[in-house]
Design a protein around this motif. Structure first.
Motif, PDB file in Angstrom:
ATOM      1  N   ILE A 157      35.509  34.074  57.393  1.00  0.00           N
ATOM      2  CA  ILE A 157      34.774  33.302  56.438  1.00  0.00           C
ATOM      3  C   ILE A 157      33.401  34.046  56.020  1.00  0.00           C
ATOM      4  O   ILE A 157      32.575  34.626  56.762  1.00  0.00           O
ATOM      5  N   ILE A 158      33.415  33.939  54.751  1.00  0.00           N
ATOM      6  CA  ILE A 158      31.899  34.512  54.232  1.00  0.00           C
ATOM      7  C   ILE A 158      31.347  33.442  53.585  1.00  0.00           C
ATOM      8  O   ILE A 158      31.618  32.653  52.660  1.00  0.00           O
ATOM      9  N   SER A 159      30.066  33.028  54.259  1.00  0.00           N
ATOM     10  CA  SER A 159      29.166  31.931  53.564  1.00  0.00           C
ATOM     11  C   SER A 159      28.543  32.400  52.525  1.00  0.00           C
ATOM     12  O   SER A 159      27.708  33.289  52.398  1.00  0.00           O
ATOM     13  N   ILE A 160      28.776  31.761  51.396  1.00  0.00           N
ATOM     14  CA  ILE A 160      28.092  31.877  50.176  1.00  0.00           C
ATOM     15  C   ILE A 160      27.239  30.838  49.721  1.00  0.00           C
ATOM     16  O   ILE A 160      27.566  29.480  49.697  1.00  0.00           O
ATOM     17  N   GLY A 161      26.025  31.065  49.132  1.00  0.00           N
ATOM     18  CA  GLY A 161      25.076  30.346  48.710  1.00  0.00           C
ATOM     19  C   GLY A 161      24.504  30.557  47.343  1.00  0.00           C
ATOM     20  O   GLY A 161      24.806  31.894  46.946  1.00  0.00           O
ATOM     21  N   TYR A 162      23.675  30.042  46.743  1.00  0.00           N
ATOM     22  CA  TYR A 162      23.176  30.195  45.209  1.00  0.00           C
ATOM     23  C   TYR A 162      21.849  29.631  45.321  1.00  0.00           C
ATOM     24  O   TYR A 162      21.456  28.916  45.506  1.00  0.00           O
ATOM     25  N   LYS A 163      20.879  30.554  44.359  1.00  0.00           N
ATOM     26  CA  LYS A 163      19.432  30.210  44.182  1.00  0.00           C
ATOM     27  C   LYS A 163      19.723  30.085  42.275  1.00  0.00           C
ATOM     28  O   LYS A 163      19.972  31.199  41.697  1.00  0.00           O
ATOM     29  N   ASP A 204      38.601  37.781  46.957  1.00  0.00           N
ATOM     30  CA  ASP A 204      38.104  37.661  45.269  1.00  0.00           C
ATOM     31  C   ASP A 204      36.892  38.304  45.196  1.00  0.00           C
ATOM     32  O   ASP A 204      36.040  38.171  45.991  1.00  0.00           O
ATOM     33  N   ASN A 205      36.414  38.395  43.792  1.00  0.00           N
ATOM     34  CA  ASN A 205      35.135  38.476  43.481  1.00  0.00           C
ATOM     35  C   ASN A 205      34.391  37.411  42.809  1.00  0.00           C
ATOM     36  O   ASN A 205      34.996  36.666  42.173  1.00  0.00           O
ATOM     37  N   ILE A 206      32.986  37.376  42.951  1.00  0.00           N
ATOM     38  CA  ILE A 206      32.301  36.334  42.590  1.00  0.00           C
ATOM     39  C   ILE A 206      31.490  36.736  41.550  1.00  0.00           C
ATOM     40  O   ILE A 206      30.521  37.588  41.690  1.00  0.00           O
ATOM     41  N   MET A 207      31.819  36.606  40.175  1.00  0.00           N
ATOM     42  CA  MET A 207      31.171  37.215  39.064  1.00  0.00           C
ATOM     43  C   MET A 207      30.121  36.430  38.315  1.00  0.00           C
ATOM     44  O   MET A 207      30.543  35.123  38.047  1.00  0.00           O
ATOM     45  N   LEU A 208      28.919  36.819  38.154  1.00  0.00           N
ATOM     46  CA  LEU A 208      27.933  36.018  37.531  1.00  0.00           C
ATOM     47  C   LEU A 208      28.120  35.460  36.225  1.00  0.00           C
ATOM     48  O   LEU A 208      27.905  34.393  35.996  1.00  0.00           O
ATOM     49  N   GLY A 251      23.271  41.064  41.637  1.00  0.00           N
ATOM     50  CA  GLY A 251      24.666  41.019  40.420  1.00  0.00           C
ATOM     51  C   GLY A 251      25.832  40.463  41.092  1.00  0.00           C
ATOM     52  O   GLY A 251      25.577  39.280  42.131  1.00  0.00           O
ATOM     53  N   ASP A 252      26.958  40.802  40.870  1.00  0.00           N
ATOM     54  CA  ASP A 252      28.350  40.302  41.388  1.00  0.00           C
ATOM     55  C   ASP A 252      28.442  40.436  42.757  1.00  0.00           C
ATOM     56  O   ASP A 252      27.884  41.259  43.405  1.00  0.00           O
TER      57      ASP A 252
END
Length: 393
Positions: free
Chosen positions: A293-299, A331-335, A369-370
């Protein structure tokens, strides 16, 4: 072109039905054919309003017919109708499950904790078994269950608060990451799994294996990787091996399915190994991969207009959480795609602000970036990990 009927019609292209306004014009023509062309039927007349009422009822019935027609295909069915459709393929909608985590309870030997619970750093509640007794060594390890269904992530050393103080209970902690549950499977996820399940009898062995694994109860995501070269590949797979990455499901069922569907003479790679018997009673060791599990957050930095409201914050966060948690394995998280998500896919509220910048956080660390997920990992995002910075425009 004048209508000859206002009933829905089944054609070779599907179902069709006239619009509300076409029905109104049709009823007016029929009315004048009976009472004469000089009949006044505009919206400010009683007869015109009555025609509008009838036309609305007919239009609503037509809409029901179209909705009913759409339920016969898994591509267009929704809700319960979709659940009934996919049963033909031998699969069912995955029900919500609860995350679990192993907790070390410390305190005075012999202390009995009744209906206790612990709280993590995100204020999520983890319920202990109904009765827990601290052993003579002064501690006991128990499996706690999240109070809320779905993927509740608790990293190591984050469940440290006693939620229900009990005399003799001194501390609580988790030395391992939680095992994620899952939310109720959405219509889009179920449609995707149904489309893959029909490949069960395909000629491609890997496609058939993936479909069989996705058909197992509790399996939420699955992805198959193959290294057919003579050397180790970029994912770390040894030469001539297959790696099945499976989220959810019973490990023994997964191993049995892989054993029955795998290619002859091909090795298996993974971080989980289960011993299972083949058709001849011979014990074989089957390896597959459980995703990390990779924890993903955003600003997010927004420039808001005067009519911007805090309700939009919730919509943006919900969109980001849904999008992130539905990403495929590795998968990739693309901006560039995130901008569409933050803009609510063009919904009316998106015109009340401009997106200035988006930054991805991977396990709490900002990414330039991505973001590329490591091999064998899945993204997990919660609203608490999304930070919105609002500037007045």
């Amino acid at each position: 072109m004048a209508l000859t009927t206002i009933a829905p019609q089944l054609t070779t292209s599907g179902i069709t039905a006239p619009t509300y306004y076409e029905i109104v014009e049709y009823l007016k023509e029929q009315y004048k054919a009976i009472y004469g062309d000089d009949a006044y039927l505009e919206n400010d007349s009683m007869d015109g309003q009555w025609i509008g009422v009838i036309a609305r009822a007919i239009s609503d019935c037509s809409s029901v017919c179209i909705d009913l027609y759409s339920t016969f295909s898994p591509k267009t069915a929704t809700g319960d109708a979709l659940s009934r459709n996919v049963a033909i393929n031998g699969i069912q909608r995955t029900l919500p499950t609860y995350s679990t985590v192993d907790l070390i309870i410390k305190g005075i030997a012999g202390t009995v904790i009744t209906d206790g619970y612990a709280i993590d750093q995100n204020n999520k509640q983890w319920n202990l078994p109904s009765t827990v007794t601290i052993s003579n060594q002064g501690y006991v390890t128990v499996t706690a269950t999240a109070a809320q269904a779905g993927a509740i992530l608790a990293q190591v050393n984050t469940v440290t608060k006693i939620g229900k103080p009990t005399r003799g209970w001194q501390s609580v902690n988790n030395q391992t990451t939680s095992t994620l549950g899952q939310a109720l499977e959405t219509d889009s996820e179920l449609r995707q799994r149904q489309a893959l399940s029909v490949a069960l009898s395909s000629q491609s062995t890997l496609q058939s294996l993936e479909s069989a694994l996705l058909s197992l109860n509790g399996v939420y995501r699955c992805k198959i990787f193959e290294n057919y070269t003579n050397t180790q590949d970029s994912n770390g797979l040894p030469a001539h091996t297959v790696c099945a990455i499976v989220q959810g499901g019973d490990s023994n069922e997964i191993a049995t399915t892989i054993n029955s569907k795998r290619s002859m003479g091909c090795g298996l790679f993974g971080n989980t190994t289960i011993s299972t018997k083949n058709l001849y009673g011979i014990v074989e060791k089957i390896s597959f991969y459980r995703p990390s599990i990779i924890s993903i957050g955003y600003k997010i930095r927004l420039r808001a207009k005067s009519s911007y409201s805090t309700d939009i914050n919730t919509q943006i966060k919900e969109n980001l959480v849904d999008y992130t948690n539905q990403l495929e394995i590795s998968d990739n998280i693309m901006l560039n795609k995130l901008y569409s998500v933050v803009n609510l896919f063009g919904a009316p509220n998106s015109y009340l602000y401009d997106v200035e910048a988006i930054t991805i956080l991977k396990n709490g660390v900002e990414v330039s970036g991505d973001c590329t997920l490591p091999f064998g990992s899945i993204a997990n995002c919660i609203q608490e990990d999304i930070e919105l910075e609002i500037e007045n425009g």
